[in-house]
Design an enzyme around this catalytic site. Structure first.
Site, short mmCIF file in Angstrom:
data_model
loop_
_atom_site.label_atom_id
_atom_site.label_comp_id
_atom_site.label_asym_id
_atom_site.label_seq_id
_atom_site.Cartn_x
_atom_site.Cartn_y
_atom_site.Cartn_z
NE ARG A 1 -4.39 -1.20 0.26
CZ ARG A 1 -5.37 -1.42 0.80
NH1 ARG A 1 -5.39 -0.34 1.81
NH2 ARG A 1 -6.13 -2.17 0.72
NE ARG B 1 -7.40 5.76 2.52
CZ ARG B 1 -8.31 4.87 3.12
NH1 ARG B 1 -9.51 5.39 3.26
NH2 ARG B 1 -7.98 3.72 3.47
NE ARG C 1 -10.30 7.36 -3.79
CZ ARG C 1 -11.74 7.44 -4.04
NH1 ARG C 1 -11.78 8.42 -4.85
NH2 ARG C 1 -12.43 6.74 -3.16
CG ASP D 1 -9.03 -2.94 -4.40
OD1 ASP D 1 -8.26 -2.47 -3.48
OD2 ASP D 1 -9.66 -3.95 -4.10
CE1 TYR E 1 -13.16 -7.39 1.48
CE2 TYR E 1 -11.72 -8.82 0.68
CZ TYR E 1 -12.13 -7.83 1.27
OH TYR E 1 -11.29 -7.11 2.22
O1 CP3 Z 1 -0.33 -1.58 -2.60
C1 CP3 Z 1 -0.32 -0.75 -3.15
O2 CP3 Z 1 -0.12 0.59 -3.25
C2 CP3 Z 1 -1.12 -0.78 -4.69
C3 CP3 Z 1 -2.56 -0.82 -4.62
C4 CP3 Z 1 -3.60 -1.91 -3.91
C5 CP3 Z 1 -4.76 -1.22 -3.18
N1 CP3 Z 1 -5.42 -2.45 -2.78
C6 CP3 Z 1 -5.19 0.12 -3.45
C7 CP3 Z 1 -6.34 0.63 -2.64
C8 CP3 Z 1 -3.31 -3.02 -3.34
C9 CP3 Z 1 -2.09 -4.03 -3.56
C10 CP3 Z 1 -4.65 -3.39 -2.69
C11 CP3 Z 1 -4.93 -4.80 -2.30
C12 CP3 Z 1 -6.31 -5.13 -1.71
N2 CP3 Z 1 -7.47 -4.55 -1.72
C13 CP3 Z 1 -5.99 -6.18 -0.77
C14 CP3 Z 1 -4.93 -6.96 -0.24
C15 CP3 Z 1 -3.81 -6.50 0.76
C16 CP3 Z 1 -4.56 -6.27 1.88
O3 CP3 Z 1 -4.70 -5.07 2.49
O4 CP3 Z 1 -4.61 -7.13 2.88
C17 CP3 Z 1 -7.31 -6.08 -0.11
C18 CP3 Z 1 -7.91 -6.98 0.96
C19 CP3 Z 1 -8.22 -5.08 -0.64
C20 CP3 Z 1 -9.49 -4.81 -0.76
C21 CP3 Z 1 -9.49 -3.41 -0.14
N3 CP3 Z 1 -9.66 -2.33 -1.11
C22 CP3 Z 1 -9.62 -2.90 1.20
C23 CP3 Z 1 -9.92 -3.70 2.19
C24 CP3 Z 1 -10.05 -1.49 0.92
C25 CP3 Z 1 -10.33 -0.31 2.03
C26 CP3 Z 1 -9.20 -0.07 2.82
C27 CP3 Z 1 -9.27 1.26 3.18
O5 CP3 Z 1 -8.26 1.57 4.02
O6 CP3 Z 1 -10.34 2.00 3.14
C28 CP3 Z 1 -9.81 -0.98 -0.45
C29 CP3 Z 1 -9.57 0.13 -1.01
C30 CP3 Z 1 -8.28 0.53 -1.57
N4 CP3 Z 1 -7.59 -0.09 -2.21
C31 CP3 Z 1 -7.76 1.76 -1.06
C32 CP3 Z 1 -6.36 1.67 -1.75
C33 CP3 Z 1 -5.44 3.02 -2.01
C34 CP3 Z 1 -8.17 3.07 -0.37
C35 CP3 Z 1 -9.36 3.65 -1.11
C36 CP3 Z 1 -9.22 4.99 -1.52
O7 CP3 Z 1 -8.36 5.67 -1.84
O8 CP3 Z 1 -10.19 5.79 -1.30
#
Ligand code: CP3
Length: 347
Positions: A29, A33, A42, A79, A155
């Site tokens: 990640r 944010r 974003r 994602d 999910y």
């Molecule tokens: O790592 C990186 O920088 C690359 C991008 C990336 C994202 N999600 C961007 C993202 C990667 C590799 C993921 C993987 C992902 N997504 C996983 C596996 C890794 C882990 O965390 O266990 C999972 C379970 C998801 C599902 C997911 N997507 C969740 C649970 C969320 C919400 C998290 C939150 O903090 O709100 C997302 C949204 C998401 N994916 C964001 C980002 C940067 C935040 C949303 C936003 O910017 O509005």
């Protein structure tokens, strides 16, 4: 030529089994944010999925952390939930609540599209990979990724992350259908990852974020078997890129079985795992990635310093890629990432 081209990608050398010193570094990640420039970017998309499907914006999000920090790798910005979206399931991101999907378990007949058609819908993601690779310095590694079949299935089954109780219940109650869902996800994920390598990804990470809390009898059919099939399908499709598996919060016995039986080339360890004790079980040749507590990027100072040194000691018995044990949180301070990089590289 020495120092030029693909051979200079330190993360790929570590994935090939070399003990690179200091170890290559990237952070799960790393685009997110906690970076003000990410928050500004974003805002240019209507919602998170549109952001993921806008190659110009997503490529910029992938590159942002590398413009600011001297990281060894970029990760595709996307994602894991683009796959269910592409399979025709409704996915949305409610502000502050995390992802939501229409839950399959509420439906009498589970419907999702064909893998080949689904992957066509993911072509903007593959275009993002191409754009990042063309802008990324030649000595930096580009990581492609997808969710593990079971994690994405949880999910899809229950419509949200968190407790997987209802997804597990579905395994007992509707086992054949869950098997079909896992097979469709495995095939779609293999095609999606193969397309990412074709577009320029050097290596791949499979995020099995919900590998935790499974009874012994279910870990094999839900996590190991689909991952083994995924890796062998990738090889069948001609993909040579190394695959990193991240069986988050599985027990050490389960992680060992995952390392031995799935065919992944490297292991990413979560915050609670011990690299030295896993090395004693698995051996010194498997590349391992991890596993600093992401909270230390919020806290900084002496705890960060001690944490980094501890991770370096714990992973010293074999090839290491320095990373966190889970994703950076929005509260992390960017200056702590600079400190982390300095601490990993100072000798
Ligand atoms: O790592 C990186 O920088 C690359 C991008 C990336 C994202 N999600 C961007 C993202 C990667 C590799 C993921 C993987 C992902 N997504 C996983 C596996 C890794 C882990 O965390 O266990 C999972 C379970 C998801 C599902 C997911 N997507 C969740 C649970 C969320 C919400 C998290 C939150 O903090 O709100 C997302 C949204 C998401 N994916 C964001 C980002 C940067 C935040 C949303 C936003 O910017 O509005």
């Amino acid at each position: 030529m020495e120092g030029e081209g693909v051979q200079s990608r330190k993360m790929l050398r570590a994935l090939a089994g070399e003990r690179v010193d200091p170890p290559p570094v990237w952070l799960m990640r790393q685009a997110g944010r906690y970076l003000p420039e990410y928050r500004a970017l974003r805002e240019r998309a209507r919602n998170f999925l549109e952001f993921c499907y806008a190659p110009a914006l997503a490529a910029e999000a992938s590159l942002q952390p590398l413009r600011r920090f001297d990281l060894d790798a970029a990760i595709l910005f996307s994602d894991i939930l683009t796959v269910p979206d592409a399979l025709g399931r409704r996915v949305w991101f409610a502000d502050g609540e995390g992802p939501r999907l229409d839950p399959l378990i509420a439906e009498a007949r589970w419907r999702f599209d064909e893998p080949v058609r689904a992957v066509q819908r993911l072509s903007p993601v593959h275009e993002t990979v191409e754009r990042v690779r063309s802008e990324l310095a030649v000595d930096r590694t580009l990581i492609g990724f997808a969710g593990g079949p079971w994690t994405v299935a949880t999910y899809m089954l229950q419509g949200e992350g968190g407790a997987k109780d209802r997804a597990r219940r579905a395994v007992y109650e509707r086992g054949d259908e869950v098997g079909e869902l896992l097979a469709a996800l495995t095939e779609t994920t293999a095609l999606h990852l193969a397309a990412q390598t074709k577009a320029g990804a050097d290596c791949l990470q499979v995020f099995e974020s919900w590998a935790e809390g499974l009874p012994q009898a279910l870990f094999e059919p839900l996590v190991i078997a689909p991952t083994r099939r995924l890796v062998s399908r990738l090889r069948e499709l001609g993909v040579q890129a190394p695959v990193i598996g991240f069986p988050r919060a599985a027990t050490s016995e389960q992680i060992e079985a995952y390392a031995r039986e799935t065919g992944v080339d490297a292991l990413s360890l979560d915050t609670a795992a011990s690299a030295s004790s896993l090395r004693a079980r698995i051996g010194s040749t498997t590349p391992m990635q991890g596993n600093l507590d992401p909270q230390l990027l919020v806290v900084g100072g002496t705890p960060l310093e001690q944490g980094v040194r501890q991770v370096l000691r714990d992973f010293a018995g074999g090839p290491h890629i320095f990373n966190l044990g889970h994703g950076i949180t929005p509260e992390a301070k960017p200056e702590n990432v600079d400190t982390l990089l300095r601490l990993v590289r100072e000798r």
